[in-house]
Design a protein around this motif. Structure first.
Motif, PDB file in Angstrom:
ATOM      1  N   UNK A 128      96.135   8.535  10.757  1.00  0.00           N
ATOM      2  CA  UNK A 128      94.985   9.251  11.300  1.00  0.00           C
ATOM      3  C   UNK A 128      93.629   8.690  10.944  1.00  0.00           C
ATOM      4  N   UNK A 129      93.590   7.489  10.356  1.00  0.00           N
ATOM      5  CA  UNK A 129      92.316   6.904   9.952  1.00  0.00           C
ATOM      6  C   UNK A 129      91.637   6.206  11.137  1.00  0.00           C
ATOM      7  N   UNK A 130      90.309   6.235  11.123  1.00  0.00           N
ATOM      8  CA  UNK A 130      89.518   5.509  12.113  1.00  0.00           C
ATOM      9  C   UNK A 130      88.194   5.117  11.469  1.00  0.00           C
ATOM     10  N   UNK A 131      87.411   4.315  12.179  1.00  0.00           N
ATOM     11  CA  UNK A 131      86.094   3.938  11.678  1.00  0.00           C
ATOM     12  C   UNK A 131      85.102   3.947  12.827  1.00  0.00           C
ATOM     13  N   UNK A 132      83.867   4.329  12.497  1.00  0.00           N
ATOM     14  CA  UNK A 132      82.813   4.351  13.506  1.00  0.00           C
ATOM     15  C   UNK A 132      81.797   3.253  13.303  1.00  0.00           C
ATOM     16  N   UNK A 133      82.029   2.391  12.323  1.00  0.00           N
ATOM     17  CA  UNK A 133      81.076   1.319  12.016  1.00  0.00           C
ATOM     18  C   UNK A 133      81.236   0.196  13.030  1.00  0.00           C
ATOM     19  N   UNK A 134      80.142  -0.156  13.664  1.00  0.00           N
ATOM     20  CA  UNK A 134      80.174  -1.188  14.709  1.00  0.00           C
ATOM     21  C   UNK A 134      80.383  -2.574  14.118  1.00  0.00           C
ATOM     22  N   UNK A 135      80.871  -3.457  14.938  1.00  0.00           N
ATOM     23  CA  UNK A 135      81.050  -4.838  14.512  1.00  0.00           C
ATOM     24  C   UNK A 135      79.715  -5.583  14.560  1.00  0.00           C
ATOM     25  N   UNK A 157      68.713   2.146   9.757  1.00  0.00           N
ATOM     26  CA  UNK A 157      69.689   3.215   9.517  1.00  0.00           C
ATOM     27  C   UNK A 157      69.565   4.395  10.481  1.00  0.00           C
ATOM     28  N   UNK A 158      68.352   4.746  10.880  1.00  0.00           N
ATOM     29  CA  UNK A 158      68.175   5.897  11.764  1.00  0.00           C
ATOM     30  C   UNK A 158      68.771   5.659  13.151  1.00  0.00           C
ATOM     31  N   UNK A 159      69.063   4.419  13.494  1.00  0.00           N
ATOM     32  CA  UNK A 159      69.672   4.108  14.790  1.00  0.00           C
ATOM     33  C   UNK A 159      71.196   4.059  14.725  1.00  0.00           C
ATOM     34  N   UNK A 160      71.738   4.278  13.566  1.00  0.00           N
ATOM     35  CA  UNK A 160      73.192   4.320  13.418  1.00  0.00           C
ATOM     36  C   UNK A 160      73.705   5.720  13.717  1.00  0.00           C
ATOM     37  N   UNK A 161      74.942   5.809  14.148  1.00  0.00           N
ATOM     38  CA  UNK A 161      75.545   7.117  14.359  1.00  0.00           C
ATOM     39  C   UNK A 161      75.697   7.859  13.037  1.00  0.00           C
ATOM     40  N   UNK A 162      75.728   9.196  13.061  1.00  0.00           N
ATOM     41  CA  UNK A 162      75.827   9.980  11.818  1.00  0.00           C
ATOM     42  C   UNK A 162      77.026   9.590  10.950  1.00  0.00           C
ATOM     43  N   UNK A 163      78.223   9.547  11.544  1.00  0.00           N
ATOM     44  CA  UNK A 163      79.410   9.190  10.757  1.00  0.00           C
ATOM     45  C   UNK A 163      79.363   7.730  10.339  1.00  0.00           C
ATOM     46  N   UNK A 164      78.813   6.884  11.189  1.00  0.00           N
ATOM     47  CA  UNK A 164      78.689   5.462  10.874  1.00  0.00           C
ATOM     48  C   UNK A 164      77.805   5.263   9.644  1.00  0.00           C
ATOM     49  N   UNK A 165      76.669   5.927   9.622  1.00  0.00           N
ATOM     50  CA  UNK A 165      75.768   5.820   8.473  1.00  0.00           C
ATOM     51  C   UNK A 165      76.404   6.432   7.230  1.00  0.00           C
ATOM     52  N   UNK A 166      77.094   7.546   7.395  1.00  0.00           N
ATOM     53  CA  UNK A 166      77.753   8.188   6.249  1.00  0.00           C
ATOM     54  C   UNK A 166      78.797   7.267   5.632  1.00  0.00           C
ATOM     55  N   UNK A 167      79.565   6.570   6.456  1.00  0.00           N
ATOM     56  CA  UNK A 167      80.555   5.630   5.938  1.00  0.00           C
ATOM     57  C   UNK A 167      79.886   4.535   5.104  1.00  0.00           C
ATOM     58  N   UNK A 168      78.777   4.007   5.592  1.00  0.00           N
ATOM     59  CA  UNK A 168      78.086   2.928   4.883  1.00  0.00           C
ATOM     60  C   UNK A 168      77.485   3.444   3.583  1.00  0.00           C
ATOM     61  N   UNK A 169      76.845   4.605   3.636  1.00  0.00           N
ATOM     62  CA  UNK A 169      76.210   5.167   2.437  1.00  0.00           C
ATOM     63  C   UNK A 169      77.243   5.373   1.337  1.00  0.00           C
ATOM     64  N   UNK A 209      79.956  13.716  10.449  1.00  0.00           N
ATOM     65  CA  UNK A 209      79.412  13.672  11.806  1.00  0.00           C
ATOM     66  C   UNK A 209      78.270  14.652  12.019  1.00  0.00           C
ATOM     67  N   UNK A 210      78.118  15.609  11.111  1.00  0.00           N
ATOM     68  CA  UNK A 210      77.097  16.637  11.316  1.00  0.00           C
ATOM     69  C   UNK A 210      76.152  16.831  10.133  1.00  0.00           C
ATOM     70  N   UNK A 211      76.528  16.357   8.963  1.00  0.00           N
ATOM     71  CA  UNK A 211      75.707  16.571   7.774  1.00  0.00           C
ATOM     72  C   UNK A 211      74.528  15.606   7.738  1.00  0.00           C
ATOM     73  N   UNK A 212      73.324  16.125   7.543  1.00  0.00           N
ATOM     74  CA  UNK A 212      72.134  15.285   7.425  1.00  0.00           C
ATOM     75  C   UNK A 212      72.180  14.563   6.084  1.00  0.00           C
TER      76      UNK A 212
END
Length: 221
Positions: A128-135, A157-169, A209-212
């Motif tokens: 069930x794993x996935x990633x939203x971080x772009x290549x 960073x503000x142009x990244x998707x919420x989950x994408x940025x969360x993964x990186x952080x 996906x929703x947490x600021x």
């Protein structure tokens, strides 16, 4: 209702009555259903076959599937998305020796980005794993006036998707190799963009996906 009494009377007489109660009881069930239906009472059906159990996403992998346990290199963890949450997964990255500490940190950070943007392995996908971080995301170290533990991404960073940025952080902040400080990380975009300090909070891990991420501005020195 007389049919019920007749059946009960039959069970009291005859040879071998002590050995027949269970069978008689089984014969009584369909008769009761018929009688109750005639009285206007709907008989309850008890299913005997519930079918296959619903599939669930375990979000866990056998130790044998850990990349870090197979490939040589520096053991690290990256955060992937599973069941709408961030879950740490073991990885192993290779960094060339002899680099200065600052260069090594950037190399590790880039390797983490590459791992995040890579397609999950087959066992991970099954779990069930996935990633939203772009290549193609790139990271560099600090500019001349940036704090020394700064990382600048090729995309603000503000142009990244919420989950994408969360993964990186959370991946950067959780990595000792990136010299993160108390679960925080300083991120920026290309040189002209401002810097912000981000923290990998419990809320960010459970609702990526929703947490600021609540960035805090960081000034240049």
């Amino acid at each position: 209702m007389r049919a019920v009494k007749a059946v009960r009377t039959t069970r009291r007489h005859g040879a071998g009555a002590g050995r027949r109660p269970r069978r008689a009881g089984l014969l009584l069930l369909p008769l009761l259903a018929t009688v109750l239906a005639g009285c206007g009472i709907r008989a309850t059906q008890v299913p005997t076959d519930f079918g296959p159990a619903p599939s669930r996403l375990p979000c866990s992998l056998p130790a044998a599937e850990s990349t870090a346990s197979v490939d040589p290199g520096i053991p690290v963890q990256v955060f992937l998305v599973c069941a709408e949450q961030l879950v740490a997964v073991d990885r192993s990255v290779r960094i060339s020796g002899g680099a200065a500490e600052a260069e090594r940190r950037v190399a590790v950070a880039q390797s983490l980005l590459d791992e995040l943007s890579a397609k999950p392995t087959s066992p991970e996908t099954t779990a069930g794993y996935s990633t939203g971080v772009r290549e193609g995301l790139r990271v560099v170290g600090p500019d001349a006036r940036d704090p020394e533990n700064t990382f600048r991404l090729s995309v603000p960073p503000k142009r990244l998707g919420p989950a994408e940025l969360a993964q990186i952080i959370c991946t950067f902040a959780d990595s000792e190799a990136t010299a993160a400080d108390n679960g925080t990380i300083i991120l920026g975009g290309p040189a002209a963009t401002p810097l912000n300090r981000y923290t990998c909070t419990t809320g960010l891990r459970t609702h990526p996906a929703s947490q600021d991420p609540e960035p805090k501005a960081v000034g240049k020195s």
